[in-house]
Design an enzyme around this catalytic site. Sequence first.
Site, PDB file in Angstrom:
ATOM      1  N   CYS A 123       0.864  -1.178   0.000  1.00  0.00           N
ATOM      2  CA  CYS A 123       0.000   0.000   0.000  1.00  0.00           C
ATOM      3  C   CYS A 123       0.901   1.228   0.000  1.00  0.00           C
ATOM      4  CB  CYS A 123      -0.864  -0.048   1.260  1.00  0.00           C
ATOM      5  SG  CYS A 123      -1.852   1.432   1.548  1.00  0.00           S
ATOM      6  N   CYS A 152      -1.090   3.863  -6.395  1.00  0.00           N
ATOM      7  CA  CYS A 152      -1.937   3.224  -5.384  1.00  0.00           C
ATOM      8  C   CYS A 152      -2.139   1.790  -5.862  1.00  0.00           C
ATOM      9  CB  CYS A 152      -3.279   3.949  -5.298  1.00  0.00           C
ATOM     10  SG  CYS A 152      -4.515   3.070  -4.296  1.00  0.00           S
ATOM     11  N   HIS A 174      -4.433  -0.239  -5.534  1.00  0.00           N
ATOM     12  CA  HIS A 174      -5.771  -0.576  -6.038  1.00  0.00           C
ATOM     13  C   HIS A 174      -5.904  -0.250  -7.541  1.00  0.00           C
ATOM     14  CE1 HIS A 174      -6.957  -0.748  -1.789  1.00  0.00           C
ATOM     15  NE2 HIS A 174      -8.138  -1.218  -2.165  1.00  0.00           N
TER      16      HIS A 174
HETATM   17  N1  DGL Z   1      -3.866   0.479  -1.864  1.00  0.00           N
HETATM   18  C1  DGL Z   1      -3.648   1.675  -1.101  1.00  0.00           C
HETATM   19  C2  DGL Z   1      -2.487   2.474  -1.676  1.00  0.00           C
HETATM   20  O1  DGL Z   1      -1.682   1.902  -2.391  1.00  0.00           O
HETATM   21  C3  DGL Z   1      -4.956   2.394  -1.045  1.00  0.00           C
HETATM   22  C4  DGL Z   1      -4.981   3.431  -0.022  1.00  0.00           C
HETATM   23  C5  DGL Z   1      -6.342   3.703   0.525  1.00  0.00           C
HETATM   24  O2  DGL Z   1      -6.892   2.823   1.166  1.00  0.00           O
HETATM   25  O3  DGL Z   1      -6.770   4.852   0.368  1.00  0.00           O
HETATM   26  O4  DGL Z   1      -2.303   3.635  -1.414  1.00  0.00           O
END
Ligand code: DGL
Length: 259
Positions: free
Chosen positions: A73, A181, A183
Amino acid sequence: MNKNPIGIFDSGVGGLSIWKDINQLLPNESTIYIADSSNAPYGEKSKKKITELSIKNTELLLAQNCKLIVVACNTATTNSIKKLRETYPIPFIGIEPATKHAAINTKTGKIGILATKGTLASELFLNTSEKYRGDVEIIESIGTGLVTIVESGNLDNAELLLREYLQPMIDKNVDNIVLGCSHYPFLSSLIKRIIPPGVTIIDSGEAVAKQTENILKDSDILNSAKSPGEHLFYTNAKYDILEMFLKKIRAANYAIRSL
Ligand code: DGL
Protein backbone atom coordinates in the site's frame (compact mmCIF):
# COMPACT_ATOMS: atom_id res chain seq x y z
CA MET A 1 16.44 -21.41 3.94
CA ASN A 2 13.30 -20.33 5.80
CA LYS A 3 9.84 -21.75 5.10
CA ASN A 4 7.95 -19.16 7.13
CA PRO A 5 5.43 -17.11 5.13
CA ILE A 6 5.87 -13.67 3.62
CA GLY A 7 3.38 -11.24 5.20
CA ILE A 8 1.58 -8.74 2.96
CA PHE A 9 -0.96 -6.10 3.92
CA ASP A 10 -3.05 -3.40 2.32
CA SER A 11 -6.12 -1.35 3.15
CA GLY A 12 -8.07 -3.94 1.15
CA VAL A 13 -7.91 -5.90 -2.08
CA GLY A 14 -5.55 -3.47 -3.87
CA GLY A 15 -2.39 -5.15 -2.63
CA LEU A 16 -3.47 -8.32 -4.46
CA SER A 17 -2.04 -6.60 -7.56
CA ILE A 18 1.33 -6.80 -5.77
CA TRP A 19 0.69 -10.31 -4.38
CA LYS A 20 0.21 -11.51 -7.98
CA ASP A 21 3.68 -10.34 -9.04
CA ILE A 22 5.31 -11.74 -5.89
CA ASN A 23 3.64 -15.11 -6.38
CA GLN A 24 4.62 -15.19 -10.04
CA LEU A 25 8.28 -14.55 -9.25
CA LEU A 26 8.43 -16.62 -6.05
CA PRO A 27 5.86 -19.44 -6.47
CA ASN A 28 7.39 -21.57 -3.70
CA GLU A 29 6.97 -18.93 -1.02
CA SER A 30 3.93 -19.16 1.25
CA THR A 31 2.11 -15.93 2.05
CA ILE A 32 -0.32 -14.44 4.54
CA TYR A 33 -2.26 -11.45 3.23
CA ILE A 34 -4.30 -8.98 5.27
CA ALA A 35 -7.06 -7.04 3.48
CA ASP A 36 -8.04 -4.38 6.01
CA SER A 37 -11.06 -3.45 3.90
CA SER A 38 -13.24 -2.25 6.76
CA ASN A 39 -10.72 0.57 7.32
CA ALA A 40 -10.38 1.54 3.64
CA PRO A 41 -9.63 4.08 2.36
CA TYR A 42 -6.41 4.74 4.27
CA GLY A 43 -5.69 7.64 1.92
CA GLU A 44 -8.20 9.93 3.62
CA LYS A 45 -6.82 9.27 7.14
CA SER A 46 -4.18 11.08 9.19
CA LYS A 47 -0.57 9.91 9.31
CA LYS A 48 -1.13 8.92 12.95
CA LYS A 49 -4.15 6.75 12.13
CA ILE A 50 -2.44 5.15 9.10
CA THR A 51 0.56 4.29 11.30
CA GLU A 52 -1.69 2.78 13.99
CA LEU A 53 -3.40 0.57 11.40
CA SER A 54 -0.06 -0.43 9.86
CA ILE A 55 1.23 -1.44 13.31
CA LYS A 56 -1.90 -3.49 13.96
CA ASN A 57 -1.53 -5.32 10.62
CA THR A 58 2.18 -5.89 11.22
CA GLU A 59 1.58 -7.39 14.65
CA LEU A 60 -1.05 -9.78 13.26
CA LEU A 61 1.45 -10.94 10.64
CA LEU A 62 4.29 -11.26 13.14
CA ALA A 63 2.05 -13.37 15.40
CA GLN A 64 1.90 -15.81 12.46
CA ASN A 65 5.68 -15.94 12.15
CA CYS A 66 6.07 -13.96 8.94
CA LYS A 67 9.74 -13.64 8.00
CA LEU A 68 9.39 -10.46 5.94
CA ILE A 69 6.55 -7.99 5.42
CA VAL A 70 5.53 -6.31 2.18
CA VAL A 71 3.57 -3.13 2.80
CA ALA A 72 1.51 -3.46 -0.40
CA CYS A 73 0.00 0.00 0.00
CA ASN A 74 1.58 3.26 -1.11
CA THR A 75 -0.31 5.22 1.53
CA ALA A 76 0.85 2.98 4.40
CA THR A 77 4.41 2.89 3.05
CA THR A 78 4.80 6.62 2.59
CA ASN A 79 3.29 7.38 6.01
CA SER A 80 4.51 4.59 8.25
CA ILE A 81 7.30 2.36 6.90
CA LYS A 82 9.97 4.35 8.75
CA LYS A 83 8.22 3.68 12.06
CA LEU A 84 7.73 -0.02 11.20
CA ARG A 85 11.42 -0.43 10.35
CA GLU A 86 12.46 1.29 13.57
CA THR A 87 10.12 -0.86 15.67
CA TYR A 88 10.38 -4.42 14.33
CA PRO A 89 13.45 -6.55 13.64
CA ILE A 90 12.38 -8.12 10.32
CA PRO A 91 12.81 -6.72 6.77
CA PHE A 92 10.02 -4.51 5.36
CA ILE A 93 9.51 -3.92 1.64
CA GLY A 94 7.46 -0.85 0.76
CA ILE A 95 5.75 0.42 -2.35
CA GLU A 96 6.04 4.00 -3.55
CA PRO A 97 4.85 5.73 -6.74
CA ALA A 98 7.40 4.96 -9.48
CA THR A 99 8.32 8.62 -10.05
CA LYS A 100 11.96 7.84 -10.88
CA HIS A 101 11.06 5.26 -13.55
CA ALA A 102 8.61 7.65 -15.21
CA ALA A 103 11.00 10.63 -15.01
CA ILE A 104 13.79 8.63 -16.67
CA ASN A 105 11.56 7.38 -19.48
CA THR A 106 9.56 10.47 -20.42
CA LYS A 107 10.14 12.01 -23.87
CA THR A 108 7.63 14.84 -23.49
CA GLY A 109 9.13 15.87 -20.12
CA LYS A 110 5.70 15.52 -18.50
CA ILE A 111 4.52 12.70 -16.30
CA GLY A 112 1.28 12.09 -14.42
CA ILE A 113 0.92 10.59 -10.96
CA LEU A 114 -2.44 9.30 -9.75
CA ALA A 115 -2.40 8.48 -6.03
CA THR A 116 -4.26 8.97 -2.77
CA LYS A 117 -4.32 12.22 -0.83
CA GLY A 118 -2.32 10.53 1.96
CA THR A 119 0.45 9.48 -0.43
CA LEU A 120 0.72 12.77 -2.32
CA ALA A 121 0.85 14.75 0.94
CA SER A 122 3.49 12.53 2.56
CA GLU A 123 7.02 13.67 3.26
CA LEU A 124 8.48 10.51 1.70
CA PHE A 125 6.66 11.13 -1.59
CA LEU A 126 7.67 14.80 -1.65
CA ASN A 127 11.32 13.92 -1.00
CA THR A 128 11.37 11.20 -3.68
CA SER A 129 9.72 13.51 -6.23
CA GLU A 130 12.19 16.28 -5.45
CA LYS A 131 15.10 13.89 -5.84
CA TYR A 132 14.15 12.33 -9.17
CA ARG A 133 12.03 14.84 -11.04
CA GLY A 134 14.95 16.86 -12.53
CA ASP A 135 13.45 19.09 -15.24
CA VAL A 136 10.37 16.91 -15.58
CA GLU A 137 6.95 18.42 -14.92
CA ILE A 138 4.77 16.26 -12.68
CA ILE A 139 0.99 16.50 -12.95
CA GLU A 140 -0.54 15.01 -9.79
CA SER A 141 -4.13 13.91 -9.34
CA ILE A 142 -5.76 12.69 -6.14
CA GLY A 143 -7.89 9.63 -6.90
CA THR A 144 -10.66 10.40 -4.38
CA GLY A 145 -13.32 7.68 -4.44
CA LEU A 146 -11.41 5.20 -6.61
CA VAL A 147 -10.34 2.89 -3.75
CA THR A 148 -13.93 2.67 -2.51
CA ILE A 149 -15.12 1.73 -6.01
CA VAL A 150 -12.46 -0.98 -6.36
CA GLU A 151 -13.39 -2.32 -2.91
CA SER A 152 -17.03 -2.56 -4.07
CA GLY A 153 -15.97 -4.77 -6.97
CA ASN A 154 -17.93 -2.66 -9.50
CA LEU A 155 -14.88 -1.49 -11.43
CA ASP A 156 -16.81 0.07 -14.33
CA ASN A 157 -18.25 2.63 -11.90
CA ALA A 158 -14.80 4.28 -11.84
CA GLU A 159 -14.98 5.56 -15.42
CA LEU A 160 -16.39 9.05 -14.77
CA LEU A 161 -13.97 9.77 -11.93
CA LEU A 162 -11.04 8.46 -13.94
CA ARG A 163 -11.95 10.73 -16.88
CA GLU A 164 -11.99 13.70 -14.49
CA TYR A 165 -8.66 12.82 -12.84
CA LEU A 166 -6.80 11.89 -16.04
CA GLN A 167 -7.92 14.81 -18.22
CA PRO A 168 -5.45 17.35 -16.73
CA MET A 169 -2.65 14.88 -17.48
CA ILE A 170 -3.87 14.31 -21.04
CA ASP A 171 -4.17 18.11 -21.55
CA LYS A 172 -0.53 18.50 -20.50
CA ASN A 173 0.64 15.80 -22.93
CA VAL A 174 2.09 13.39 -20.38
CA ASP A 175 3.59 10.24 -21.89
CA ASN A 176 3.90 8.24 -18.64
CA ILE A 177 1.21 7.81 -16.01
CA VAL A 178 2.21 6.35 -12.65
CA LEU A 179 -0.41 4.38 -10.74
CA GLY A 180 0.59 5.39 -7.21
CA CYS A 181 -1.94 3.22 -5.38
CA SER A 182 -2.01 -0.57 -5.40
CA HIS A 183 -5.77 -0.58 -6.04
CA TYR A 184 -5.41 1.24 -9.37
CA PRO A 185 -3.84 -1.57 -11.48
CA PHE A 186 -7.29 -3.20 -11.31
CA LEU A 187 -8.53 -0.14 -13.26
CA SER A 188 -5.83 -0.39 -15.95
CA SER A 189 -8.11 -1.56 -18.76
CA LEU A 190 -10.50 1.34 -18.07
CA ILE A 191 -7.58 3.78 -17.91
CA LYS A 192 -6.25 2.48 -21.27
CA ARG A 193 -9.61 3.30 -22.86
CA ILE A 194 -9.39 6.91 -21.62
CA ILE A 195 -5.77 7.90 -22.28
CA PRO A 196 -4.28 8.38 -25.77
CA PRO A 197 -2.53 5.37 -27.31
CA GLY A 198 1.20 5.48 -26.68
CA VAL A 199 0.92 6.76 -23.11
CA THR A 200 2.62 4.24 -20.81
CA ILE A 201 0.97 3.13 -17.56
CA ILE A 202 3.47 2.32 -14.83
CA ASP A 203 2.78 0.33 -11.69
CA SER A 204 5.21 -0.93 -9.08
CA GLY A 205 4.27 -4.63 -8.78
CA GLU A 206 7.21 -6.17 -10.65
CA ALA A 207 9.75 -3.90 -8.96
CA VAL A 208 8.38 -4.81 -5.52
CA ALA A 209 8.49 -8.53 -6.35
CA LYS A 210 12.12 -8.23 -7.51
CA GLN A 211 13.05 -6.29 -4.40
CA THR A 212 11.36 -8.96 -2.24
CA GLU A 213 13.43 -11.66 -3.94
CA ASN A 214 16.65 -9.66 -3.46
CA ILE A 215 16.03 -9.08 0.24
CA LEU A 216 15.07 -12.74 0.85
CA LYS A 217 18.33 -13.79 -0.83
CA ASP A 218 20.49 -11.22 0.93
CA SER A 219 18.97 -12.11 4.32
CA ASP A 220 19.33 -15.83 3.57
CA ILE A 221 15.63 -16.51 4.20
CA LEU A 222 14.52 -17.62 0.71
CA ASN A 223 12.34 -20.74 0.67
CA SER A 224 14.14 -23.11 -1.69
CA ALA A 225 11.51 -25.90 -1.41
CA LYS A 226 10.26 -27.21 -4.75
CA SER A 227 6.57 -27.39 -3.82
CA PRO A 228 4.19 -24.45 -4.44
CA GLY A 229 3.51 -22.13 -1.49
CA GLU A 230 0.32 -22.10 0.57
CA HIS A 231 -1.65 -18.89 0.97
CA LEU A 232 -3.90 -17.45 3.59
CA PHE A 233 -6.01 -14.36 2.95
CA TYR A 234 -7.57 -12.48 5.87
CA THR A 235 -10.35 -9.97 5.37
CA ASN A 236 -12.64 -7.97 7.63
CA ALA A 237 -15.14 -7.45 4.78
CA LYS A 238 -17.27 -9.82 2.71
CA TYR A 239 -15.53 -12.93 1.36
CA ASP A 240 -17.20 -12.70 -2.07
CA ILE A 241 -15.41 -9.50 -3.17
CA LEU A 242 -12.05 -10.87 -2.06
CA GLU A 243 -12.78 -14.12 -3.90
CA MET A 244 -13.70 -12.22 -7.06
CA PHE A 245 -10.28 -10.53 -7.01
CA LEU A 246 -8.49 -13.79 -6.18
CA LYS A 247 -10.08 -15.31 -9.31
CA LYS A 248 -9.01 -12.27 -11.34
CA ILE A 249 -5.37 -12.77 -10.36
CA ARG A 250 -5.67 -16.57 -10.70
CA ALA A 251 -4.62 -17.33 -7.12
CA ALA A 252 -4.47 -21.02 -6.20
CA ASN A 253 -3.79 -23.12 -3.12
CA TYR A 254 -5.40 -20.69 -0.73
CA ALA A 255 -7.83 -20.34 2.16
CA ILE A 256 -9.78 -17.25 3.27
CA ARG A 257 -10.32 -16.35 6.92
CA SER A 258 -12.06 -13.57 8.81
CA LEU A 259 -9.91 -10.96 10.43
N1 DGL B 1 -3.87 0.48 -1.86
C1 DGL B 1 -3.65 1.68 -1.10
C2 DGL B 1 -2.49 2.47 -1.68
O1 DGL B 1 -1.68 1.90 -2.39
C3 DGL B 1 -4.96 2.39 -1.05
C4 DGL B 1 -4.98 3.43 -0.02
C5 DGL B 1 -6.34 3.70 0.53
O2 DGL B 1 -6.89 2.82 1.17
O3 DGL B 1 -6.77 4.85 0.37
O4 DGL B 1 -2.30 3.64 -1.41
